[in-house]
Structures are given as structure tokens and as C-alpha cells.
Design an enzyme around this catalytic site. Sequence first.
Site, short mmCIF file in Angstrom:
data_model
loop_
_atom_site.label_atom_id
_atom_site.label_comp_id
_atom_site.label_asym_id
_atom_site.label_seq_id
_atom_site.Cartn_x
_atom_site.Cartn_y
_atom_site.Cartn_z
N GLY A 9 0.42 -1.29 -0.10
CA GLY A 9 -0.04 -0.59 -0.17
C GLY A 9 1.05 1.10 -0.12
N GLY A 23 1.71 6.10 4.81
CA GLY A 23 1.45 6.86 5.18
C GLY A 23 0.38 6.01 6.29
N LYS A 66 0.99 0.79 7.37
CA LYS A 66 1.25 -0.77 7.35
C LYS A 66 2.00 -0.57 8.40
CE LYS A 66 3.28 0.56 3.09
NZ LYS A 66 2.81 1.49 3.18
N HIS A 97 -6.99 32.25 -13.07
CA HIS A 97 -6.52 30.67 -13.36
C HIS A 97 -7.22 29.98 -12.86
CE1 HIS A 97 -3.20 27.69 -14.36
NE2 HIS A 97 -3.07 27.74 -13.08
N GLU A 98 -7.60 30.33 -11.50
CA GLU A 98 -7.97 29.88 -10.82
C GLU A 98 -9.47 29.31 -11.08
OE1 GLU A 98 -6.27 27.33 -8.90
OE2 GLU A 98 -4.30 28.09 -8.55
N HIS A 122 -10.02 26.84 -13.15
CA HIS A 122 -10.00 25.42 -12.96
C HIS A 122 -11.49 25.81 -12.45
CE1 HIS A 122 -5.94 24.02 -13.81
NE2 HIS A 122 -5.40 25.16 -12.73
P1 ADP Z 1 3.43 3.36 6.58
O1 ADP Z 1 4.35 2.62 7.06
O2 ADP Z 1 2.28 2.71 5.71
O3 ADP Z 1 3.93 4.54 6.20
P2 ADP Z 1 3.21 4.26 9.06
O4 ADP Z 1 1.96 2.69 9.64
O5 ADP Z 1 3.45 4.19 9.49
O6 ADP Z 1 2.37 3.87 7.86
O7 ADP Z 1 2.00 5.15 9.73
C1 ADP Z 1 2.03 6.21 10.41
C2 ADP Z 1 1.29 6.46 11.12
O8 ADP Z 1 -0.58 6.97 10.42
C3 ADP Z 1 0.69 5.84 11.64
O9 ADP Z 1 1.53 6.20 13.04
C4 ADP Z 1 -0.45 6.31 12.59
O10 ADP Z 1 -0.76 7.77 13.30
C5 ADP Z 1 -1.58 6.72 11.69
N1 ADP Z 1 -2.01 5.97 10.55
C6 ADP Z 1 -1.93 5.46 9.92
N2 ADP Z 1 -3.25 5.04 9.00
C7 ADP Z 1 -3.79 4.35 10.78
C8 ADP Z 1 -5.07 3.43 10.61
N3 ADP Z 1 -5.54 3.43 10.25
N4 ADP Z 1 -5.51 3.81 12.10
C9 ADP Z 1 -4.91 4.71 12.89
N5 ADP Z 1 -3.83 6.05 12.53
C10 ADP Z 1 -3.22 5.64 11.23
#
Ligand code: ADP
Length: 692
Positions: free
Chosen positions: A246, A249, A252, A469-470, A473
Site C-alpha cells: 500500500g 502512510g 502498514k 487561473h484558479e 479550473h
Molecule cells: P506506513 O508504514 O504505511 O508508511 P505508518 O504505519 O507508519 O504508515 O503510519 C503512520 C502513522 O499514520 C501512524 O503512526 C498512525 O498515527 C497513522 N495511521 C495510519 N494509518 C492509520 C490507521 N489505519 N488507523 C490509525 N492511525 C493510522
Amino acid sequence: MAENNSGDNRQQDFPKQSRRPNVPSGGFQGWLVVALIIALVSIYFLSKTRVLKSIEPLQFEQMVLNHEISKLTIIKNKDIVEITLKKEALPKYKAELNDQQGSVMTQGTGPHFELPINSAFSFETELNDLQKDIPREQRIHATSDERTGIFDFLMGPGLLILMFVGIYFMFFRMGGAGGPGGQIFNIGRSRATLFDGEAKVKITFNDVAGLDEAKEEIQEIVEFLKNPKKFTDLGGKIPKGALLVGPPGTGKTLLAKAVAGEAGVPFFSLSGSDFVEMFVGVGAARVRDLFKQAKEKAPCIIFIDEIDAVGRSRGRGAMPGANDERENTLNSLLVEMDGFATDSGIIIMAATNRPDVLDSALLRPGRFDRQISVDKPDIVGREAIFKVHLKPLKLSSDVDPKELSAQTPGFAGAEIANVCNEAALIAARRGKTAVDMKDFQEAMDRVIGGLEKKNKLISPEEKKIVAYHEAGHAIAGWFLEHANPLVKVTIVPRGIAALGYAQYLPKEQFLYRTEQLIDEMCVTLGGRAAEDIIFGKISTGAQNDLERITKLAYSMVTIYGMNEKLGNISYYDSKGSEYNFNKPYSETTAREIDEEVRAIIQNAYQRTKDLLTEKRDKLEILAQELLKKEVLFQSDLERLVGERPFAQLTTYQEFIKGEEEKEKALELEKEQKANEESQAESVETETPEASK
Ligand code: ADP
């Protein structure tokens, strides 16, 4: 000042656990550098004191004849003679001696002057000649010596020492973890951060919002870690590894940690790039070390973030002919994964954004045979994530997670967490007692567009261009059926380059039809078209737009097979080498592609221009209002230019309603199915009895 603070906080981005917690941050090296500099500087100044004034041969002869010299030293390696005067002669040369810099030594014991000579031999001959009339016992004789100055030192032993110091430092830097000085010996050690004992992972599935399917799939792993016997007794095999796929953020890392937290097992965390080092064989050694450590802690989880750094398909990404260290690392990872038995209790989880580039050997059964998709959350998922991150905040009553989630299309979990934190900071800065919707609005703007640049100077003329411009859009998006409805348009300068932006509400979708792509292209071109129509001139402001549509148009032709002339062809090679310079098509095709791309963009531009010319009055109204208010929302647009002429959900609330209705329909369907099944079951159980 306050602005600065918030800027820093924005960067904070929820730090993950530091990877090397115990490494002193270069304090020792710092001291070494300082000591070296002090030593060099003092040597330099000391050597300065030895700078003697040279005298003319004639003056020297006078000195000899006047018996003013107490000592003569021939410095052989420098071809000079150092002259030390008798005490009683010193006053005579006082002025000249005072001229000399750093005269500590020259004033007292000497030497006081120097005399350049051709060679020691010729000097001695001349000296003898000069003194031939002087009685033997009064003659002065020269002794010889050698002197090493700072430069001799630097060119000789100094250079050697410096080289050693340099090499030492190099290893220091590369060695990474471990105590100071020990890095070179630790280079093959794994750099995984271990969460165990005191620092055990405390995250559970409750902290992970949304991602229900992923959680369900991963539940099995938790069960296994808790009670491996239950599975192995039945002869079942547990997957050795799970690959979380995925975008960044999306949670994972969080999910993997939650597995460790739920099962209460140690958690090794590291990134794929931690294996990669300049030295051949280091990556492989680190893999072996990691597995050795993990075996000692089993049952446990190893989490490798961004595994594509090591796991790219072999041959891909390597310069042709290069012997790739990464390949060795990958091989070693594969070997280790094969090497441990399924019941050893080690589960490897890895995260990647690019499963397509991974080596197929990694995805074979017995390795990462489970792929779990962790996608960007949809509107329901975002709401759940908002709820998690809103929990620790003090909220005012107008904050509605539903509406927040509707206004943050395309946000990943990390961005949502960021918005919540940012909103709290904004509220705190304003001295509020609770975080309200306005703070969230601002936080979202900041996360999307970067910091507001209140004092960025924009001339009224430029502002007008940006407004049109905006507005271009916005109008194009409003009147094109397949475009995404607008959420908000602003001309407040933000971030590094953006002078304004229009935000749309994308549908949650994964497949795009040609019309949608073309309409999107038109919306993107709307900015330039508006400038063209209103001012008859174009500006550089559209660079980013043009970049995007060019990429899109090329993708349509060469990747998605969406061009009639070229047909259903995709030249995208997901397994090919990045350095493949050979295009898989001929020159003629290349020209055709270029022509088609140009035609697509040209048509889209003309279409946009026609549309905006037709709606010019509306464009004017919108741009003027934008200049006045700087920010306009969808409701303003409805008020100014009328309802969107397409039967589409336009407002957040309606959008949410639509989603809810969909959900309800799904639930109904599920219930019906369940009913049918239970009926079928009861029929089944009845029949045998009836047949008896
Ligand atoms: P990845 O490893 O996919 O890049 P992270 O697991 O490091 O992402 O996520 C970063 C932060 O985003 C987490 O520490 C959390 O605070 C927030 N976050 C991301 N997904 C979720 C989720 N499904 N539920 C709650 N918090 C989340």
C-alpha cells in the site's frame, strides 16, 4: 515567531521509534576533530617563531670579521645557515631583531639570523677564506644540523597519520550502530530496532482504524503467534511471511506493530535500505545476523519496511554488467527465509508500495506468500481513523468526524493524524480551550498546500492572473460532466510554489474511463485557457498543470492503450530494467506517439477554451469574487454560477448520504443472504430425518 513554530511542528510527522537509540551522536568524533585542529594551529604558530630574517652575505662577512657570531649552524636540508650572535653584539642589531615576527626565540638564545647558501661545502670554503687572517683560536666554525619544519612533517609522518585518521573516520561513519570505535566490527550486524521487554509494543488492533479486511487476514498470524501448537498439531502450515502492500502512510507499520502488540511478542523493525551498504557482503551478513537474533527471541515478528530497497527483481535497477551487492542481500534473505522451519515461530512482515517490482522469488509460497493490501482509506475508513486520532483531543461540539472525512479525500492515515495534531496546535496557539472546525479547516489547508505565506508579496496584477487561473479550473470542473466536483478554491499563496489551488472531491474509484481522463485533463488545462481568454497572454503559472497532463496523455497512449491509432498496446514493462534504454518501439511509432499525445492535449485545450469562452461571464464573476474573498467553497460556487448541471452528488452531506445508503444496501444484502443460508441449512437438517 509563532508562524515559525508551527512550521517546525508540521514537519514533525509522528516520528517512528528511533532506529538507533543508543548511539552517541558523534560526541567522540567531535572531540577528535577539535583536538586535531588545535594541534595543527599550534604547530602553525610555533613554526612561525622560527621565521628568521635573512641577511646579505656582505653583512654576514662583517659579522664574522667583527667577531660578533657565537654559533653557526648549517641546516643541510634547507641550504641555510642559522646565525647566533654573541650577547654583546645584540644591541647593535636590536632594530632588525625587533622587526622579526614571533621573536621569543630570536631575542634570547638565538638563532638570530639566517643566511641563504648554495651548499654546505662552498659555504665552509668561503668561511675559511674569510677567516684566513684571523688567528686560529678566534675563528668561528660551523656545525651542521637538519631541521624538519611543519611542511616536512605534513608531507612525511603527518600525511600518514592524517590518512589513518581519515580511514578511521570513514569506518566510524559507515559502521552505524554500536559503541564508539566498535563500528567497523559491527558493520555486519543487523540494524533492526528491537521492541521487547520494557519497550514492548503496546499498540493493538484498536489503534488501527479501518483496514478491517487486512486485520481479518492478519488475525490468523496473531493466533499462530499466541498458540503455534494449535496449528501445527493439525499439520497446518502457517505462512512464513506477509507482505503489506500500500501507499505510504496508510498504516502498514502500525498494522505490523499491532500484530506484535496483540500477540505480545518481540518486534524487530528495520527498513530495507538498512541492509544496503557500500561494502560487498555486508547486506548478506546483516540478514544472517537479523535472523540469528530473531531465532533467539522466537516467537517474534520481523518487520522490514520498504522491502523493495532489497527485494527488487534481480537484474532490475542494476547497471548492465554490474555485480550487484543488492542481489547478494536478496539471495541471502531468500535463503534465510527458506532456512527456518515453519514452527520456529518467526513471522516476517514486510511493507512495500511497489509489489510489481519485487522479485518473483520473494512472492513464492513459503516466503511472502500472503499479500495483504493496505489501501488509502475510503470515506468510512477515514472517519474511523479520524475517530482514533480525535480521541486524545479536546473538541468543541461542532467537530464532526463524518464531515472531516468527507473533506479529506485521498488522505492517508498518516495525513489524517497530521491534520488532527496540526488542528490542536493551531487551536492552542489561538488560546482556545477546545479545537473547533475552523482549526481543522486550516489544518487541512496546511497539510494539503503547506504553510500559508501571509507576507509573500504578490503584485495586484499577479493576483488577478492567479484568480482567473484558479477560476478557470473551477469553472471547467463545474461544467464538465466527468470531472470531480470542486470542494474549494483559493488564491492564498501556500507552500513553496503554489500561488493558489483548487481542491476537488475525487470519487473513490480505481478504474478510470477515457472520458474521465479527458475531462480531468480539461479541468487541469482550465487555468491556462482562462489566462489565454481573459488576458490574451499566458504565464508560467501553468507549468505544474502542463507537467501533469503531459504525463497523463503519454500514459493514455503508451500504457493504457487508450489511443485509437496506436491501439490496445501497453509499452509499460513492470519487470524490465530501469536502465533499459532501448525503447520497445520503432522511431516511426515514437513519432506517432508524440503526435497523438500532442493531438490529445491540443483537442483538450481547444475544448476547454471553447467551454470557458461560452461561460466567460461566469468565469468573470468567480474570479472577481475570488479576488475579494480569496477562498471560495462549493456553496459559494453554487450561489455564484448556479447548480452543477449534472445529476451528481455535489455536497459532502449528499456524498456521505450516498455512501451510507450504499452501506445499508450492502448490509441488507448480507442479511438476506444469511437468512437464505439459515433457511437452506434448516432444510438440509430436516431432510435426513425425513428420509429415516
Ligand atoms: P506506513 O508504514 O504505511 O508508511 P505508518 O504505519 O507508519 O504508515 O503510519 C503512520 C502513522 O499514520 C501512524 O503512526 C498512525 O498515527 C497513522 N495511521 C495510519 N494509518 C492509520 C490507521 N489505519 N488507523 C490509525 N492511525 C493510522
